[in-house]
Design a protein around this motif. Structure first.
Motif, PDB file in Angstrom:
ATOM      1  N   ARG A  55       1.195  -0.985  -0.044  1.00 13.63           N
ATOM      2  CA  ARG A  55       0.021  -0.197  -0.134  1.00 13.63           C
ATOM      3  C   ARG A  55       0.375   0.987   0.137  1.00 13.63           C
ATOM      4  O   ARG A  55       0.274   2.498  -0.510  1.00 13.63           O
ATOM      5  CB  ARG A  55      -0.914  -0.146   0.861  1.00 13.63           C
ATOM      6  CG  ARG A  55      -1.849  -1.064   1.131  1.00 13.63           C
ATOM      7  CD  ARG A  55      -3.036  -1.205   2.647  1.00 13.63           C
ATOM      8  NE  ARG A  55      -3.909  -1.891   2.521  1.00 13.63           N
ATOM      9  CZ  ARG A  55      -4.930  -2.367   3.631  1.00 13.63           C
ATOM     10  NH1 ARG A  55      -5.014  -1.249   4.257  1.00 13.63           N
ATOM     11  NH2 ARG A  55      -5.750  -3.344   3.393  1.00 13.63           N
ATOM     12  N   SER A  56       1.791   0.955   0.568  1.00 16.83           N
ATOM     13  CA  SER A  56       2.613   2.046   0.235  1.00 16.83           C
ATOM     14  C   SER A  56       3.575   3.070  -0.503  1.00 16.83           C
ATOM     15  O   SER A  56       3.255   4.019  -0.896  1.00 16.83           O
ATOM     16  CB  SER A  56       4.218   2.601   1.994  1.00 16.83           C
ATOM     17  OG  SER A  56       4.851   1.056   1.196  1.00 16.83           O
ATOM     18  N   LYS A  99       1.025   4.538  -2.873  1.00 21.79           N
ATOM     19  CA  LYS A  99       0.048   5.417  -2.047  1.00 21.79           C
ATOM     20  C   LYS A  99       1.090   6.594  -2.634  1.00 21.79           C
ATOM     21  O   LYS A  99       1.108   7.661  -3.394  1.00 21.79           O
ATOM     22  CB  LYS A  99       0.088   5.553  -1.177  1.00 21.79           C
ATOM     23  CG  LYS A  99      -0.126   6.727  -0.489  1.00 21.79           C
ATOM     24  CD  LYS A  99      -0.208   7.139   0.993  1.00 21.79           C
ATOM     25  CE  LYS A  99      -0.493   7.821   1.590  1.00 21.79           C
ATOM     26  NZ  LYS A  99      -0.965   8.938   2.730  1.00 21.79           N
ATOM     27  N   GLU A 100       2.523   6.017  -2.862  1.00 23.95           N
ATOM     28  CA  GLU A 100       3.494   6.849  -3.068  1.00 23.95           C
ATOM     29  C   GLU A 100       4.157   6.906  -4.574  1.00 23.95           C
ATOM     30  O   GLU A 100       4.242   7.752  -5.250  1.00 23.95           O
ATOM     31  CB  GLU A 100       5.068   6.164  -2.612  1.00 23.95           C
ATOM     32  CG  GLU A 100       6.017   7.099  -3.119  1.00 23.95           C
ATOM     33  CD  GLU A 100       7.637   6.914  -1.947  1.00 23.95           C
ATOM     34  OE1 GLU A 100       8.717   7.415  -2.449  1.00 23.95           O
ATOM     35  OE2 GLU A 100       7.837   5.525  -1.792  1.00 23.95           O
ATOM     36  N   GLU A 149      -8.262  13.291  -5.552  1.00 19.00           N
ATOM     37  CA  GLU A 149      -7.640  14.726  -4.775  1.00 19.00           C
ATOM     38  C   GLU A 149      -7.327  15.626  -4.798  1.00 19.00           C
ATOM     39  O   GLU A 149      -7.484  17.075  -3.609  1.00 19.00           O
ATOM     40  CB  GLU A 149      -5.655  13.829  -4.779  1.00 19.00           C
ATOM     41  CG  GLU A 149      -5.562  12.817  -3.924  1.00 19.00           C
ATOM     42  CD  GLU A 149      -4.103  12.480  -3.674  1.00 19.00           C
ATOM     43  OE1 GLU A 149      -3.098  13.400  -3.541  1.00 19.00           O
ATOM     44  OE2 GLU A 149      -3.767  11.682  -3.298  1.00 19.00           O
TER      45      GLU A 149
END
Length: 432
Positions: free
Chosen positions: A12-13, A16-17, A139
């Motif tokens: 997930r990290s 996300k990045e 976003e």
């Protein structure tokens, strides 16, 4: 050859990045497990696939080999990325038939990842009518897009079709998938790819707004010509005036929205500066992690040395056990030989007894003459019995030595178990 990129990763990290920058540069799809990836690639016109080695309990290598063997995916480019793989592990994988086209390591900067994948995947094309693409809903929200698009599109719908305006220069689409404009290239800071993409998109919106403004001026000129024409009545002139006023109002609203976007761009630049500071902190943390990895490497080498010493001790123990087995076999052969000798002595004793009985029957009449011989035979019998007793004692001693050797073998077996336990602990330490 396809035009899309498939990312197979459940981190997930990492997603996300990097997902935003990858979506900005390429036509991206994401799969979080290897199941169904081959069928998805076969049906989706993909140019390349980026596979995480650690996906689904380290099934990345197996997925790479499966895709290489798939006849329908012979032209597919494969890139592997890992947070744990070493250069030696990658070097061994390059020597296999199921090797990948590109090998990457985590952590990696988003710009570096996009640059590494650019030779494998065609860059994403930018729609002039929708320069943000799929990022318009991520976003940033839809409100500011509606503010910018509404005033810009409404004038064209309210007025009569104006003459065709001169074509504005198309924005340049580089390999990294972001828009560049000569006015922003000199002032754009070295920030994250998302901020650079946002600046390029705002520049594109500005170009579109200038085009709409030019069309609005042409519509106003056409309106003035219509007002000055004698064929128009006063009602048409008033309507045209109201239409021009509405166009001017919408233009003012669009300029206000553009000013708002300028302020948002300044905020994003400030956020980019904060991200740069965070990146510097991450670099410091990475340096600390590198030192930790170096220390772990030293500990791993020490554990390997201990493991090698344990293996040598085990080999020595095995050799000692083999020697003891040979000695035990020799003792067993010696016991067998002594048993045969005892059997022979028993047979000789039986034969002597039979012979003595025969001689006594034969010499009943010459007892006086044969007393000495009988005494001699009795003495011989006693000697033989004594020899038998000696042999029995030797047999008991041999059995005692055999029991002692068995005890030593049990001790060696215990020692071997302890060595195996130390070896297991060393292996666990090496794996840890």
């Amino acid at each position: 050859m396809g035009l899309r990129l498939l990312l197979v990763d459940s981190d997930r990290s990492f997603l996300k990045e990097h997902q935003v920058s990858l979506e900005a540069a390429f036509d991206l799809e994401v799969a979080k497990s290897p199941e169904g990836v081959a069928a998805r690639l076969e049906q989706g016109h993909f140019a390349a696939v980026l596979i995480c080695v650690e996906v689904a309990d380290n099934k990345g290598y197996a997925l790479c080999s499966t895709l290489r063997k798939h006849p329908a995916l012979s032209g597919l480019k494969i890139a592997l990325i890992s947070a744990k793989a070493t250069e030696e592990e990658y070097r061994r994988h390059r020597s296999l038939k199921g090797r990948a086209d590109l090998y990457l390591n985590k952590p990696i900067a988003p710009s570096a990842l996009v640059a590494a994948l650019s030779p494998l995947v065609p860059s994403r094309t930018v729609d002039p009518d929708n320069p943000l693409g799929d990022l318009g809903d991520t976003e940033l929200g839809d409100d500011w897009l509606d503010v910018l698009k509404g005033p810009a599109v409404a004038p064209a719908a309210a007025s009569a079709p104006p003459p065709p305006a001169p074509a504005s220069p198309a924005p340049v689409v580089p390999a990294m998938g972001r828009l560049e404009n000569p006015e922003t290239r000199a002032t754009a800071p070295t920030d994250t790819p998302r901020a650079r993409l946002l600046e390029a998109q705002i520049d594109a919106l500005r170009d579109e707004l200038r085009s709409k403004d030019q069309r609005l001026r042409e519509a106003e000129g056409e309106l003035q010509r219509r007002i000055g024409s004698t064929t128009l009545n006063l009602d048409e002139a008033a309507a045209a005036s109201r239409e021009a006023q509405a166009l001017k109002t919408r233009l003012a609203e669009a300029e206000a929205a553009l000013a708002t976007r300028d302020r948002e761009l300044a905020d994003h630049k400030e956020k980019s500066h904060v991200l740069q500071l965070n990146l510097a902190g991450l670099e410091v943390a990475m340096q600390g992690q590198e030192r930790d990895l170096t220390e772990l490497g030293a500990r791993l080498r020490q554990a390997e040395a201990e493991f090698e010493a344990s293996r040598i001790r085990i080999q020595e123990g095995e050799q000692q056990i083999q020697t003891l087995h040979e000695q035990l076999q020799e003792r067993q052969e010696e016991v067998t030989r002594l048993t045969v000798q005892v059997g022979g002595l028993h047979q000789r004793l039986d034969e002597s007894t039979v012979q003595h009985d025969g001689e006594r029957l034969e010499l009943m009449n010459g007892l006086d003459q044969k007393d000495a011989e009988l005494a001699r035979l009795a003495q011989s019998l006693a000697e033989q019995r004594e020899a038998q007793a000696v042999l029995e004692r030797e047999k008991q001693a041999a059995y005692g030595q055999l029991s002692e050797h068995r005890d030593r073998l049990r001790n060696l077996d215990t020692l071997l178990r302890e060595v195996q336990e130390h070896l297991r602990r060393g292996s666990d330490l090496a794996k840890g």
